[in-house]
Design a protein around this motif. Sequence first.
Motif, PDB file in Angstrom:
ATOM      1  N   HIS A  12      -5.963  -1.277   5.480  1.00 47.16           N
ATOM      2  CA  HIS A  12      -7.282  -1.582   4.923  1.00 47.16           C
ATOM      3  C   HIS A  12      -7.298  -2.901   4.161  1.00 47.16           C
ATOM      4  O   HIS A  12      -8.346  -3.456   3.921  1.00 47.16           O
ATOM      5  CB  HIS A  12      -7.839  -0.430   4.083  1.00 47.16           C
ATOM      6  CG  HIS A  12      -7.013  -0.063   2.911  1.00 47.16           C
ATOM      7  ND1 HIS A  12      -6.714   1.235   2.581  1.00 47.16           N
ATOM      8  CD2 HIS A  12      -6.392  -0.815   1.992  1.00 47.16           C
ATOM      9  CE1 HIS A  12      -5.977   1.254   1.518  1.00 47.16           C
ATOM     10  NE2 HIS A  12      -5.756   0.027   1.128  1.00 47.16           N
ATOM     11  N   HIS A  13      -6.118  -3.401   3.808  1.00 44.70           N
ATOM     12  CA  HIS A  13      -6.084  -4.708   3.148  1.00 44.70           C
ATOM     13  C   HIS A  13      -6.266  -5.833   4.149  1.00 44.70           C
ATOM     14  O   HIS A  13      -6.490  -6.981   3.774  1.00 44.70           O
ATOM     15  CB  HIS A  13      -4.758  -4.891   2.425  1.00 44.70           C
ATOM     16  CG  HIS A  13      -4.571  -3.881   1.339  1.00 44.70           C
ATOM     17  ND1 HIS A  13      -5.033  -4.084   0.064  1.00 44.70           N
ATOM     18  CD2 HIS A  13      -4.013  -2.652   1.345  1.00 44.70           C
ATOM     19  CE1 HIS A  13      -4.757  -3.018  -0.662  1.00 44.70           C
ATOM     20  NE2 HIS A  13      -4.145  -2.133   0.088  1.00 44.70           N
ATOM     21  N   HIS A  42       0.788  -1.224   0.000  1.00 47.41           N
ATOM     22  CA  HIS A  42       0.000   0.000   0.000  1.00 47.41           C
ATOM     23  C   HIS A  42       0.827   1.285   0.000  1.00 47.41           C
ATOM     24  O   HIS A  42       0.559   2.165  -0.803  1.00 47.41           O
ATOM     25  CB  HIS A  42      -1.043   0.037   1.108  1.00 47.41           C
ATOM     26  CG  HIS A  42      -1.991   1.141   0.814  1.00 47.41           C
ATOM     27  ND1 HIS A  42      -3.104   0.975   0.036  1.00 47.41           N
ATOM     28  CD2 HIS A  42      -1.896   2.464   1.063  1.00 47.41           C
ATOM     29  CE1 HIS A  42      -3.672   2.143  -0.156  1.00 47.41           C
ATOM     30  NE2 HIS A  42      -2.969   3.060   0.456  1.00 47.41           N
TER      31      HIS A  42
HETATM   32 CU   LIG Z   1      -4.237  -0.196  -0.475  1.00 49.25          CU
END
Ligand SMILES: [Cu+2]
Lengths: 60, 569
Positions: free
Chosen positions: B282-283, B233
């Motif tokens: 968020h993953h 990310h």
């Molecule tokens: Cu991400």
Amino acid sequence: MADQPHVAVTEGADDGPVHWLQKLLDNPWLLLFLGVVVPTLSYTVWGWVELVLMKKAELP
Amino acid sequence: MGILTSDNSRVCDTTGLKVCLQSEMLIKLNAVVAVVCLLIGVLAAFGLALTRWETIGLLDPLMYYRFTTVHGLNMLIFWILFMEMAILYFAGTVLLNNRNASSLLSWGQFGLMLIGMGMVNYSVFTGRADVMMTSYVPLRAEHEFYLGTILFAVGALLGTTNFFANLYVAKRDKTYKGSIPLVVFGALAAAIIAVFTILHGAVALVPTWLWSIGMMEAPDAGWYRLLWWGLGHPSQQINVCAMVAVWYLLGTLTVGAKPLNQAVCRTAFLLYILFINRASEHHLLVDPGLSAEHKMWNTSYALYLAVLASMIHGFTVPASLEVAQRKKGHGGLFGWLAKAPWGDPGFAALFVSLVIFGFGGGITGVTLGTHQINIVAHNTLRIPGHFHMTVAGGTSLAFMGLAYYVVPLIFRKEYSFRGLARIQPYIFGLGISIMAIGMTLAGSLGVPRRHPDIDFTDAAIKADLSAASPFMALVGIGGFIAATGALIFILLTVHAVFLGASNKGRAMTSWQKPEQDKLTRDLMSTNWNPEGAGLKPSGTSVLTLLLLAAFAIYYFANWKALADVWHVS
Ligand SMILES: [Cu+2]
Ligand code: HEM
């Protein structure tokens, strides 16, 4: 800067009395340190600790 | 030719900036390889779009996954990172009136990244690594896939180190006065995030590589995901920083814009440096190993500070365009937009990318990143819907806009087929928007991502997603248009670089009408105050309120949708 042509892209911030925040912004090394350490503690180390402390599930 | 100076640099015929020749070479090489990777990614994109469009269903499942792997890696990692290396050389030398610090680090960067990219692509193309870009353990690729990734990452780290060395040398030799320019500061933010990213990648991938050659047990899947997303990310946040820096640069080059308030813009970058990396979380929102506290803190509380930063840039970039236009005498609430150089592909790419990123990517991103809402959206097509509006419609389009200036200024070659170049950003932007809207709507009905067959033929539990068919057609059609737009960009750029007319010894041919061009040049060469009287960015304020309203509606509609599937009594 009489010897350099004036080009807007290369213009830095204005001169004047220097605020502490501006000092921080002008110190790439401190920024580098904070930018690595802060998220490493908040995301990586905390998450890693949780994974390590997790107990193995007992099979029923 | 530009005037050659004694220290192996030349003076740019258009901007008057000093260009270090070694940097110039590295900018060229990185940019060329980036475009080659983009081409590979685009060819795979055609296959993916035409597979997910059920009516066509082009690829069989194995090929679908291989194409997904090729596409994800070449687009998200290779195209973007090679471009970012080019930007770091540019920001660390040309914009600082500096020469490149270390040829060893620089050639190491390019060589290792090239070898790494080659190894990974070899592995994927020969069917030895059908693991998609995330390569989640215990899914296993052949060893050269991991080694290639590691070499690529080390190369990127060398490039970043060289950038820091450039900053150091520029400061020591006093090549600039006061603070570093804002565009360089944006590049610095990107470089700092890159260090965090690459270190995480190394920690995740070195044990995985050792496992692939049989020297270690398989790493724990939950641990791998935590570490891998520390790579996966934040690398997107490097893109955001680089993109914002490119927005500011294109704003200056195309309309003569100046950042409104340097301190505010820099503080926004500081918020990115400190807070944006936690978005990785968020993953992991449905991962069982991590606590709700860890998830909430990292995705919500801390992350909103980074969102604040995006909102600041989202305001100051268009506001600086507006103010520059007003300074030229284009007044009215939206008169500054009406008179903007829409036929300049640099400006078109800047503005379209700003709109797609802000309205599309920003609104969906904050919504999907909310822990509760994520439960109904996780792993659906809404996710690729979101990130094609950020990395494709946002970052990639901004980089394309940059190319329309880098090729004439650094390669000193002119684009031919200029009419096509002028509409290319619109074609790509339109296609990506249609595709992303299709993905978002289909995902809202529950269509999964990374799945070639939403009918679940032969599955034990039947799922009926036929209501999503029209949206999957949008994915196919929009995707086809977008990939065509990207292909046009590649062909135009390759043609310009290798066959374009040289502009050595004179300024680049402007993309704008003579009167527009003159106003922009005049503005760029005067020292004016963007906070002066009569320059209030009121049009941008209206646009911003519109964005907030759109966000509020979308956000609350999602809570409503959540309440509909998840009854609480
Ligand atoms: Cu991400
Ligand atoms: C040129 C136009 C493009 C088209 C038509 C396109 C289309 C697609 C499609 C259909 C998928 C598969 C979604 C799924 O089935 O789960 C996909 C995945 C993806 N795309 Fe694109 N894309 C384009 C450009 C880009 C760009 C420019 C980037 C990044 C810079 C990008 C990054 C990705 C990533 C990271 C994935 C996810 C791969 C995975 O799940 O492992 N795409 N794209």
